[in-house]
Design a protein around this motif. Structure first.
Motif, PDB file in Angstrom:
ATOM      1  N   GLU A  52      55.757 -60.087-131.442  1.00  0.00           N
ATOM      2  CA  GLU A  52      54.613 -59.959-130.384  1.00  0.00           C
ATOM      3  C   GLU A  52      54.981 -60.466-129.170  1.00  0.00           C
ATOM      4  OE1 GLU A  52      51.638 -58.513-128.986  1.00  0.00           O
ATOM      5  OE2 GLU A  52      52.087 -58.084-130.865  1.00  0.00           O
ATOM      6  N   ARG A  55      57.537 -58.311-127.374  1.00  0.00           N
ATOM      7  CA  ARG A  55      56.818 -57.364-126.700  1.00  0.00           C
ATOM      8  C   ARG A  55      56.168 -57.382-125.511  1.00  0.00           C
ATOM      9  NH1 ARG A  55      54.344 -54.292-132.081  1.00  0.00           N
ATOM     10  NH2 ARG A  55      56.202 -53.138-132.734  1.00  0.00           N
ATOM     11  N   LYS A  56      55.479 -58.484-125.568  1.00  0.00           N
ATOM     12  CA  LYS A  56      54.830 -58.835-124.458  1.00  0.00           C
ATOM     13  C   LYS A  56      55.915 -59.237-123.172  1.00  0.00           C
ATOM     14  CE  LYS A  56      51.641 -62.569-122.583  1.00  0.00           C
ATOM     15  NZ  LYS A  56      51.006 -63.771-122.852  1.00  0.00           N
ATOM     16  N   ARG A  57      56.852 -59.797-123.452  1.00  0.00           N
ATOM     17  CA  ARG A  57      58.210 -60.057-122.531  1.00  0.00           C
ATOM     18  C   ARG A  57      58.715 -58.776-122.113  1.00  0.00           C
ATOM     19  NH1 ARG A  57      59.590 -62.579-118.109  1.00  0.00           N
ATOM     20  NH2 ARG A  57      61.851 -62.838-118.197  1.00  0.00           N
ATOM     21  N   LEU A  58      58.760 -57.772-122.994  1.00  0.00           N
ATOM     22  CA  LEU A  58      59.158 -56.480-122.554  1.00  0.00           C
ATOM     23  C   LEU A  58      58.254 -55.858-121.526  1.00  0.00           C
ATOM     24  CD1 LEU A  58      61.117 -54.318-122.966  1.00  0.00           C
ATOM     25  CD2 LEU A  58      60.116 -53.484-124.847  1.00  0.00           C
ATOM     26  N   SER A  59      57.080 -55.924-122.059  1.00  0.00           N
ATOM     27  CA  SER A  59      56.011 -55.294-120.979  1.00  0.00           C
ATOM     28  C   SER A  59      56.251 -55.952-119.583  1.00  0.00           C
ATOM     29  CB  SER A  59      54.666 -55.464-121.556  1.00  0.00           C
ATOM     30  OG  SER A  59      53.654 -54.925-120.635  1.00  0.00           O
ATOM     31  N   GLU A  60      56.291 -57.180-119.539  1.00  0.00           N
ATOM     32  CA  GLU A  60      56.321 -58.062-118.202  1.00  0.00           C
ATOM     33  C   GLU A  60      57.435 -57.330-117.679  1.00  0.00           C
ATOM     34  OE1 GLU A  60      56.437 -62.055-119.533  1.00  0.00           O
ATOM     35  OE2 GLU A  60      54.193 -62.150-119.750  1.00  0.00           O
ATOM     36  N   GLU A  62      59.271 -54.709-117.983  1.00  0.00           N
ATOM     37  CA  GLU A  62      59.132 -53.305-117.461  1.00  0.00           C
ATOM     38  C   GLU A  62      58.387 -53.344-116.109  1.00  0.00           C
ATOM     39  OE1 GLU A  62      57.304 -51.517-120.942  1.00  0.00           O
ATOM     40  OE2 GLU A  62      59.317 -50.880-121.589  1.00  0.00           O
ATOM     41  N   VAL A  63      57.171 -54.077-115.985  1.00  0.00           N
ATOM     42  CA  VAL A  63      56.518 -54.240-114.687  1.00  0.00           C
ATOM     43  C   VAL A  63      57.310 -54.631-113.585  1.00  0.00           C
ATOM     44  CG1 VAL A  63      54.518 -55.587-113.492  1.00  0.00           C
ATOM     45  CG2 VAL A  63      54.252 -54.338-115.877  1.00  0.00           C
ATOM     46  N   THR A  66      59.771 -52.107-112.467  1.00  0.00           N
ATOM     47  CA  THR A  66      59.080 -50.958-111.857  1.00  0.00           C
ATOM     48  C   THR A  66      58.953 -51.335-110.367  1.00  0.00           C
ATOM     49  OG1 THR A  66      57.993 -50.024-113.770  1.00  0.00           O
ATOM     50  CG2 THR A  66      56.986 -49.520-111.540  1.00  0.00           C
TER      51      THR A  66
END
Length: 127
Positions: A52, A55-60, A62-63, A66
């Motif tokens: 978990e 995944r949160k770090r991956l999402s950060e 990715e932001v 971008t």
């Protein structure tokens, strides 16, 4: 008659013992497998807990990626504009260099003509 049944009884007892042993071994194997399943479930739960935050770090990330990609694209556009301006100025500079070369040529001709006239005046003055 009792002897007739005693052989059959012994055979049944032997088969019963074999079946009982097999059932006991099967029950032990089932318990062992259940322990392994419990252990694997605990490992899965632990891995889910670790997953978990990843995944949160991956999402950060990715932001951030971008945002940086947008910034890079903006800078590329800005750089393209600067290149265009520099190209135009380089063409203008080349044109001015050509004009200057023409002016220098005219000045050199004028300088030669002035020397000729000064030499002529000097010769006339010496007479």
């Amino acid at each position: 008659m009792r002897l007739l049944f005693s052989g059959r009884n012994a055979e049944l007892e032997t088969r019963n013992r074999i079946l009982t042993d097999a059932a006991r071994k099967r029950a032990e194997r089932v318990k062992e497998l259940e322990r392994q399943v419990d252990q694997l479930e605990r490992q899965v739960d632990h891995l889910k807990q670790e997953l978990e935050p990843a995944r949160k770090r991956l999402s950060e990330l990715e932001v951030v990626a971008t945002q940086r990609a947008r910034l890079l694209n903006d800078k590329d556009k800005e750089l393209a504009g600067v290149r265009e301006v520099l190209t135009q100025r380089a063409h203008l500079l080349n044109e001015k260099d050509e004009e200057l070369a023409g002016v220098r040529e005219v000045l050199n001709k004028c300088k030669l003509r002035i020397r000729e006239l000064e030499n002529t005046r000097f010769r006339i003055a010496q007479r």
